[in-house]
Design a protein around this motif. Structure first.
Motif, PDB file in Angstrom:
ATOM      1  N   THR A 265      62.909  48.512  32.209  1.00 31.77           N
ATOM      2  CA  THR A 265      62.568  49.757  32.900  1.00 31.77           C
ATOM      3  C   THR A 265      61.423  49.522  33.877  1.00 31.77           C
ATOM      4  OG1 THR A 265      63.284  51.096  31.008  1.00 31.77           O
ATOM      5  CG2 THR A 265      61.775  52.135  32.575  1.00 31.77           C
ATOM      6  N   LYS A 266      60.440  48.763  33.442  1.00 29.16           N
ATOM      7  CA  LYS A 266      59.301  48.431  34.308  1.00 29.16           C
ATOM      8  C   LYS A 266      59.771  47.648  35.529  1.00 29.16           C
ATOM      9  CE  LYS A 266      54.875  45.949  34.298  1.00 29.16           C
ATOM     10  NZ  LYS A 266      53.933  45.139  33.479  1.00 29.16           N
ATOM     11  N   ARG A 267      60.656  46.692  35.319  1.00 29.91           N
ATOM     12  CA  ARG A 267      61.162  45.882  36.426  1.00 29.91           C
ATOM     13  C   ARG A 267      61.974  46.725  37.399  1.00 29.91           C
ATOM     14  NH1 ARG A 267      65.070  40.839  35.267  1.00 29.91           N
ATOM     15  NH2 ARG A 267      66.615  42.505  35.203  1.00 29.91           N
ATOM     16  N   LEU A 268      62.778  47.653  36.855  1.00 26.77           N
ATOM     17  CA  LEU A 268      63.562  48.535  37.712  1.00 26.77           C
ATOM     18  C   LEU A 268      62.648  49.408  38.569  1.00 26.77           C
ATOM     19  CD1 LEU A 268      66.371  49.590  38.528  1.00 26.77           C
ATOM     20  CD2 LEU A 268      66.200  51.235  36.657  1.00 26.77           C
ATOM     21  N   GLY A 269      61.578  49.935  37.970  1.00 25.36           N
ATOM     22  CA  GLY A 269      60.624  50.746  38.724  1.00 25.36           C
ATOM     23  C   GLY A 269      59.994  49.959  39.859  1.00 25.36           C
ATOM     24  N   LYS A 270      59.679  48.702  39.587  1.00 26.15           N
ATOM     25  CA  LYS A 270      59.098  47.840  40.612  1.00 26.15           C
ATOM     26  C   LYS A 270      60.083  47.624  41.758  1.00 26.15           C
ATOM     27  CE  LYS A 270      57.034  43.256  41.249  1.00 26.15           C
ATOM     28  NZ  LYS A 270      56.683  41.970  40.570  1.00 26.15           N
ATOM     29  N   GLY A 275      61.671  48.832  47.385  1.00 23.48           N
ATOM     30  CA  GLY A 275      62.802  49.060  48.267  1.00 23.48           C
ATOM     31  C   GLY A 275      63.973  48.122  48.041  1.00 23.48           C
ATOM     32  N   GLU A 276      63.985  47.423  46.898  1.00 21.80           N
ATOM     33  CA  GLU A 276      65.051  46.471  46.616  1.00 21.80           C
ATOM     34  C   GLU A 276      66.298  47.137  46.049  1.00 21.80           C
ATOM     35  OE1 GLU A 276      63.807  43.056  44.410  1.00 21.80           O
ATOM     36  OE2 GLU A 276      61.821  43.036  45.337  1.00 21.80           O
ATOM     37  N   ILE A 277      66.145  48.364  45.586  1.00 23.49           N
ATOM     38  CA  ILE A 277      67.285  49.085  45.037  1.00 23.49           C
ATOM     39  C   ILE A 277      67.146  50.558  45.401  1.00 23.49           C
ATOM     40  CG2 ILE A 277      66.081  49.310  42.799  1.00 23.49           C
ATOM     41  CD1 ILE A 277      68.837  49.320  41.469  1.00 23.49           C
ATOM     42  N   PRO A 278      68.204  51.192  45.933  1.00 22.82           N
ATOM     43  CA  PRO A 278      68.136  52.606  46.299  1.00 22.82           C
ATOM     44  C   PRO A 278      67.920  53.473  45.065  1.00 22.82           C
ATOM     45  CG  PRO A 278      70.054  51.536  47.290  1.00 22.82           C
ATOM     46  CD  PRO A 278      69.495  50.579  46.288  1.00 22.82           C
ATOM     47  N   LEU A 279      67.222  54.580  45.254  1.00 21.57           N
ATOM     48  CA  LEU A 279      66.933  55.471  44.139  1.00 21.57           C
ATOM     49  C   LEU A 279      68.213  55.966  43.476  1.00 21.57           C
ATOM     50  CD1 LEU A 279      64.809  56.966  42.492  1.00 21.57           C
ATOM     51  CD2 LEU A 279      64.871  58.806  44.181  1.00 21.57           C
ATOM     52  N   GLY A 280      69.242  56.275  44.277  1.00 25.01           N
ATOM     53  CA  GLY A 280      70.502  56.756  43.707  1.00 25.01           C
ATOM     54  C   GLY A 280      71.149  55.746  42.790  1.00 25.01           C
ATOM     55  N   GLU A 281      71.106  54.480  43.194  1.00 23.12           N
ATOM     56  CA  GLU A 281      71.672  53.417  42.358  1.00 23.12           C
ATOM     57  C   GLU A 281      70.856  53.256  41.083  1.00 23.12           C
ATOM     58  OE1 GLU A 281      72.238  48.573  42.437  1.00 23.12           O
ATOM     59  OE2 GLU A 281      72.210  49.664  44.350  1.00 23.12           O
ATOM     60  N   ALA A 282      69.541  53.380  41.199  1.00 24.17           N
ATOM     61  CA  ALA A 282      68.674  53.264  40.032  1.00 24.17           C
ATOM     62  C   ALA A 282      68.961  54.376  39.028  1.00 24.17           C
ATOM     63  CB  ALA A 282      67.211  53.306  40.464  1.00 24.17           C
ATOM     64  N   PRO A 290      71.221  53.760  29.389  1.00 27.93           N
ATOM     65  CA  PRO A 290      69.908  54.302  28.998  1.00 27.93           C
ATOM     66  C   PRO A 290      69.152  53.398  28.032  1.00 27.93           C
ATOM     67  CG  PRO A 290      71.685  55.501  27.906  1.00 27.93           C
ATOM     68  CD  PRO A 290      72.331  54.639  28.939  1.00 27.93           C
ATOM     69  N   ASP A 291      69.881  52.610  27.225  1.00 29.28           N
ATOM     70  CA  ASP A 291      69.232  51.712  26.263  1.00 29.28           C
ATOM     71  C   ASP A 291      68.657  50.473  26.939  1.00 29.28           C
ATOM     72  OD1 ASP A 291      71.964  51.140  26.841  1.00 29.28           O
ATOM     73  OD2 ASP A 291      72.033  49.698  25.184  1.00 29.28           O
ATOM     74  N   ILE A 292      69.006  50.255  28.203  1.00 31.56           N
ATOM     75  CA  ILE A 292      68.519  49.093  28.939  1.00 31.56           C
ATOM     76  C   ILE A 292      67.502  49.483  30.007  1.00 31.56           C
ATOM     77  CG2 ILE A 292      69.193  47.123  30.381  1.00 31.56           C
ATOM     78  CD1 ILE A 292      70.218  46.934  27.519  1.00 31.56           C
ATOM     79  N   TYR A 293      67.857  50.474  30.818  1.00 30.70           N
ATOM     80  CA  TYR A 293      67.011  50.842  31.954  1.00 30.70           C
ATOM     81  C   TYR A 293      66.379  52.230  31.835  1.00 30.70           C
ATOM     82  CZ  TYR A 293      69.510  47.002  34.288  1.00 30.70           C
ATOM     83  OH  TYR A 293      70.041  45.788  34.622  1.00 30.70           O
TER      84      TYR A 293
END
Length: 334
Positions: A265-270, A275-282, A290-293
């Motif tokens: 989850t921390k890595r995804l937020g980073k 800007g490496e991943i669009p908010l919609g995709e996140a 949900p158990d991963i991210y």
């Protein structure tokens, strides 16, 4: 005199004509005395087939299989080759890599010494398309080339494979064919990290032998499957499937699972902030896995606590170093 077990060497190829002769010759030059070679071509559009047919009838070459249609999946080729294999041990020798003559003798020998082991692997150098060394892969390791370590399979998943796919190149490993029966076939559906998924299934079934000798050259170039797939938007989806798989095999505790979710989850937020991943995709990733991210600040806090108190999921120098190696190699890809 005891005969060395038969090793099946599988060479799955797609459009690697510039490297194919060097690869096949490095396999045929092995100083191990009992191996067969199966060459597979997935309907290449270059002159790979002409090169492959030069080896028909050569000593050790038992089968050549030329697909009429491209499968688009190297892991389907792995499965096909293993199904045709007669050997007790399997070496998937990727068609663009190069091996030292001692690789099979070393790794097959370790499997003979350790009957409880399901896989033995060596260390690698990274080379460019012309064979120039980009990174001496284990240059920061103090261990001598003749150092060999064994790891409990389940502990290996926790300490290594949850942090990084440490067997990052199939060409560096030899495994027992009998262990393939215990492999979750989900790996063939994962374009980005099917090999990571595959090695987790193999490793958990026994012990893992790590030989520090650099006997494999892992080629970096722009026509690699992993390079193309890394930009695919499915990458994080595939990783989520893989993390679930490894977490189950490693039998993580509830606390460890929350630490894992906190880290990812921390890595995804980073990645969102960078800007490496669009908010919609996140948001889609969080909803689907949900158990991963889908963790919150409590999961991230537990991850930090677990990392600093128990060392769980803490990046060790070796993982940081590997990340640096691949980053540096990518700059040198031509």
């Amino acid at each position: 005199m005891k005969t060395n077990p038969l090793v099946t060497v599988i060479i799955p190829n797609y459009n690697h004509a510039p490297y194919l002769r060097e690869r096949i010759d490095s396999v045929l030059a092995q100083d191990y005395d009992n191996f067969e070679v199966i060459i597979l071509d997935d309907c290449s559009t270059d002159n790979s087939r002409d090169i492959i047919m030069e080896y028909e009838g050569r000593e050790h070459v038992s089968k050549i299989v030329l697909n009429d249609k491209n499968t688009g999946n190297t892991f389907i080729q792995w499965d096909k080759g293993i199904g045709l294999a007669k050997g007790e041990y399997i070496w998937i020798a990727e068609s663009d890599d190069v091996a030292r003559p001692q690789l099979l003798t070393t790794l097959a020998g370790e499997l003979q010494k350790h009957p409880e082991a399901t896989v033995a692997y060596c260390h690698s150098r990274l080379i460019d398309s012309d064979g120039n060394v980009l990174v001496e892969q284990n240059s920061r390791y103090k261990e001598a080339d003749d150092t060999v370590r064994t790891h409990d399979g389940r502990a290996y998943l926790k300490c290594y494979l949850l942090a990084f796919n440490y067997i990052y190149n199939a060409s560096m490993a030899v495994f027992r064919k009998s262990a393939f029966a215990g492999v979750d076939r989900e790996f063939m559906k994962l374009r980005y990290c099917g090999d990571w998924h595959f090695w987790a299934s193999i490793c958990v079934q026994g012990t893992v032998v790590e030989a520090y000798a650099m006997l494999n050259d892992f080629r970096q170039h722009r026509n690699k499957v992993t390079v193309r797939a890394s930009a695919d938007t499915r990458r994080r989806m595939d990783e989520a499937v893989n993390y679930r798989h490894i977490a189950a095999l490693a039998q993580l505790s509830a606390f460890e699972r929350r630490c894992l979710r906190g880290r990812l989850t921390k890595r995804l937020g980073k990645d969102i902030r960078g800007g490496e991943i669009p908010l919609g995709e996140a948001e889609e990733l969080k909803a689907t896995y949900p158990d991963i991210y889908g963790g919150g600040w409590t999961d991230i806090a537990l991850y930090e606590i677990g990392k600093h108190t128990t060392g769980f999921l803490k990046y060790r120098q070796k993982f940081t170093f590997l990340a640096e190696c691949f980053a540096n190699a990518k700059k040198g890809i031509i």
